[in-house]
Design a protein around this motif. Structure first.
Motif, PDB file in Angstrom:
ATOM      1  N   GLN A 159     -21.646  16.998  40.319  1.00  0.00           N
ATOM      2  CA  GLN A 159     -20.357  16.992  39.366  1.00  0.00           C
ATOM      3  C   GLN A 159     -19.369  18.234  39.951  1.00  0.00           C
ATOM      4  N   TYR A 160     -19.727  19.017  40.494  1.00  0.00           N
ATOM      5  CA  TYR A 160     -19.145  20.300  41.386  1.00  0.00           C
ATOM      6  C   TYR A 160     -18.464  19.557  42.658  1.00  0.00           C
ATOM      7  N   SER A 161     -19.184  18.942  43.315  1.00  0.00           N
ATOM      8  CA  SER A 161     -18.650  18.351  44.473  1.00  0.00           C
ATOM      9  C   SER A 161     -17.537  17.191  44.256  1.00  0.00           C
ATOM     10  N   ARG A 162     -17.802  16.506  43.343  1.00  0.00           N
ATOM     11  CA  ARG A 162     -16.739  15.672  42.808  1.00  0.00           C
ATOM     12  C   ARG A 162     -15.485  16.391  42.274  1.00  0.00           C
ATOM     13  N   ALA A 163     -15.804  17.518  41.373  1.00  0.00           N
ATOM     14  CA  ALA A 163     -14.552  18.097  40.950  1.00  0.00           C
ATOM     15  C   ALA A 163     -13.806  18.691  42.297  1.00  0.00           C
ATOM     16  N   LYS A 164     -14.404  19.335  43.274  1.00  0.00           N
ATOM     17  CA  LYS A 164     -13.592  19.732  44.342  1.00  0.00           C
ATOM     18  C   LYS A 164     -12.800  18.924  45.147  1.00  0.00           C
ATOM     19  N   SER A 165     -13.537  17.757  45.324  1.00  0.00           N
ATOM     20  CA  SER A 165     -12.723  16.570  46.133  1.00  0.00           C
ATOM     21  C   SER A 165     -11.646  16.284  45.240  1.00  0.00           C
ATOM     22  N   LEU A 166     -11.828  16.107  43.834  1.00  0.00           N
ATOM     23  CA  LEU A 166     -10.647  15.430  43.226  1.00  0.00           C
ATOM     24  C   LEU A 166      -9.453  16.571  43.075  1.00  0.00           C
ATOM     25  N   LEU A 167      -9.833  17.737  42.897  1.00  0.00           N
ATOM     26  CA  LEU A 167      -8.839  19.048  42.940  1.00  0.00           C
ATOM     27  C   LEU A 167      -7.949  18.976  44.075  1.00  0.00           C
ATOM     28  N   ARG A 168      -8.885  18.726  45.196  1.00  0.00           N
ATOM     29  CA  ARG A 168      -8.242  18.814  46.610  1.00  0.00           C
ATOM     30  C   ARG A 168      -7.207  17.698  46.665  1.00  0.00           C
ATOM     31  N   SER A 169      -7.822  16.601  46.277  1.00  0.00           N
ATOM     32  CA  SER A 169      -6.714  15.226  46.503  1.00  0.00           C
ATOM     33  C   SER A 169      -5.604  15.708  45.758  1.00  0.00           C
ATOM     34  N   LYS A 170      -5.694  16.139  44.397  1.00  0.00           N
ATOM     35  CA  LYS A 170      -4.474  16.429  43.572  1.00  0.00           C
ATOM     36  C   LYS A 170      -3.598  17.630  44.243  1.00  0.00           C
ATOM     37  N   LEU A 171      -4.176  18.607  44.530  1.00  0.00           N
ATOM     38  CA  LEU A 171      -3.397  19.691  45.204  1.00  0.00           C
ATOM     39  C   LEU A 171      -2.662  19.421  46.263  1.00  0.00           C
ATOM     40  N   GLU A 172      -3.302  18.450  47.258  1.00  0.00           N
ATOM     41  CA  GLU A 172      -2.721  18.063  48.399  1.00  0.00           C
ATOM     42  C   GLU A 172      -1.574  17.058  48.092  1.00  0.00           C
ATOM     43  N   ALA A 173      -1.867  16.136  47.189  1.00  0.00           N
ATOM     44  CA  ALA A 173      -0.733  15.200  46.820  1.00  0.00           C
ATOM     45  C   ALA A 173       0.387  16.322  46.432  1.00  0.00           C
ATOM     46  N   GLY A 174       0.182  17.007  45.310  1.00  0.00           N
ATOM     47  CA  GLY A 174       1.165  17.947  45.013  1.00  0.00           C
ATOM     48  C   GLY A 174       2.022  18.703  45.951  1.00  0.00           C
ATOM     49  N   GLU A 175       1.346  19.168  47.039  1.00  0.00           N
ATOM     50  CA  GLU A 175       1.760  20.001  47.990  1.00  0.00           C
ATOM     51  C   GLU A 175       2.676  19.085  48.972  1.00  0.00           C
ATOM     52  N   LYS A 176       2.339  17.541  49.232  1.00  0.00           N
ATOM     53  CA  LYS A 176       3.276  16.868  49.771  1.00  0.00           C
ATOM     54  C   LYS A 176       4.413  16.384  49.126  1.00  0.00           C
ATOM     55  N   LYS A 177       4.369  16.268  47.603  1.00  0.00           N
ATOM     56  CA  LYS A 177       5.510  15.977  46.953  1.00  0.00           C
ATOM     57  C   LYS A 177       6.714  17.237  47.097  1.00  0.00           C
ATOM     58  N   TYR A 178       6.126  18.438  47.202  1.00  0.00           N
ATOM     59  CA  TYR A 178       7.047  19.448  47.161  1.00  0.00           C
ATOM     60  C   TYR A 178       7.615  19.625  48.366  1.00  0.00           C
ATOM     61  N   GLU A 179       6.777  19.259  49.508  1.00  0.00           N
ATOM     62  CA  GLU A 179       7.337  19.157  50.923  1.00  0.00           C
ATOM     63  C   GLU A 179       8.365  17.998  51.302  1.00  0.00           C
ATOM     64  N   LYS A 180       7.998  16.949  50.765  1.00  0.00           N
ATOM     65  CA  LYS A 180       9.138  16.048  50.940  1.00  0.00           C
ATOM     66  C   LYS A 180      10.368  16.234  50.206  1.00  0.00           C
ATOM     67  N   PHE A 181      10.483  16.907  49.045  1.00  0.00           N
ATOM     68  CA  PHE A 181      11.708  17.183  48.535  1.00  0.00           C
ATOM     69  C   PHE A 181      12.131  18.523  48.815  1.00  0.00           C
ATOM     70  N   GLY A 182      11.374  19.392  49.564  1.00  0.00           N
ATOM     71  CA  GLY A 182      11.855  20.646  50.089  1.00  0.00           C
ATOM     72  C   GLY A 182      12.165  21.595  48.896  1.00  0.00           C
ATOM     73  N   GLU A 183      11.527  21.338  47.732  1.00  0.00           N
ATOM     74  CA  GLU A 183      11.655  22.238  46.638  1.00  0.00           C
ATOM     75  C   GLU A 183      10.512  23.255  46.792  1.00  0.00           C
ATOM     76  N   SER A 184      10.941  24.516  46.026  1.00  0.00           N
ATOM     77  CA  SER A 184      10.260  25.627  45.906  1.00  0.00           C
ATOM     78  C   SER A 184       9.827  25.799  44.542  1.00  0.00           C
ATOM     79  N   LYS A 185       8.480  26.185  44.291  1.00  0.00           N
ATOM     80  CA  LYS A 185       7.997  26.177  43.129  1.00  0.00           C
ATOM     81  C   LYS A 185       8.088  27.726  42.492  1.00  0.00           C
ATOM     82  N   ILE A 186       8.693  28.585  43.225  1.00  0.00           N
ATOM     83  CA  ILE A 186       8.836  29.754  42.831  1.00  0.00           C
ATOM     84  C   ILE A 186      10.069  30.054  41.804  1.00  0.00           C
TER      85      ILE A 186
END
Length: 186
Positions: A159-186
């Motif tokens: 379950q921990y391994s699966r959680a890490k994998s799912l989190l990594r995918s969601k975080l990477e998707a979020g990073e790409k979304k903000y890179e694509k639009f050039g947005e800053s989250k701060i």
């Protein structure tokens, strides 16, 4: 501001002002913890409320052998686990004897707001979310988690391994979304 000892004594006597002061002092920290275990803010609020009811009901047994915040944290975690345990039987968990966790490139969290990170953790399946919180954040071993949640150690690792994998995918998707639009989250 009342000392911890005064708060404990007042709460043990059932004084509403002491209960309110204790709640006000610890509710924010405990709410953050509840949000990590819950699927929604409403569920987190329910866990928080039930946890503080337990705190007030058992405060006479607080012996001061640990910090009050540690004692309250343990009650809140147990309340969250009991809430999740009631739901876990609905979700199958795969027992894996050996799980290989591959090390991957780090994902930057700096572009995410705290509320976004909480939402990402809340979106995890129940079993993954519980094990992730207990292992990665609370620091329990997989053996301890297995005993607390009533699963095998292999299931905890899986379950921990699966959680890490799912989190990594969601975080990477979020990073790409903000890179694509050039947005800053701060």
């Amino acid at each position: 501001m009342q000392s911890e000892k005064e708060l404990v004594e007042g709460c043990a006597k059932g004084e509403r002002s002491a209960q309110k002061a204790l709640y006000d002092r610890y509710c924010r920290k405990m709410m953050v913890m509840c949000q990590r275990y819950a699927k929604s803010t409403q569920e987190a609020e329910d866990i928080l409320q039930e946890g503080f009811i337990k705190v007030f009901a058992s405060i006479k047994s607080f012996r001061g052998e640990s910090q009050l915040s540690t004692w309250i944290t343990r009650i809140i975690i147990n309340t969250a686990l009991n809430t999740q345990r009631q739901k876990l039987y609905l979700f199958p968990m795969v027992d894996v004897a050996h799980v290989s966790i591959r090390e991957e490139e780090e994902v930057s969290l700096s572009s995410f707001h705290f509320s976004e990170l909480i939402a990402i953790v809340q979106a995890l399946p129940d079993g993954c979310r519980v094990v992730f919180n207990l292992f990665a954040i609370e620091g329990f071993s997989h053996k301890e988690i297995a005993e607390m949640v009533g699963i095998s150690e292999g299931t905890s690792k899986s379950q921990y391994s699966r959680a890490k994998s799912l989190l990594r995918s969601k975080l990477e998707a979020g990073e790409k979304k903000y890179e694509k639009f050039g947005e800053s989250k701060i």
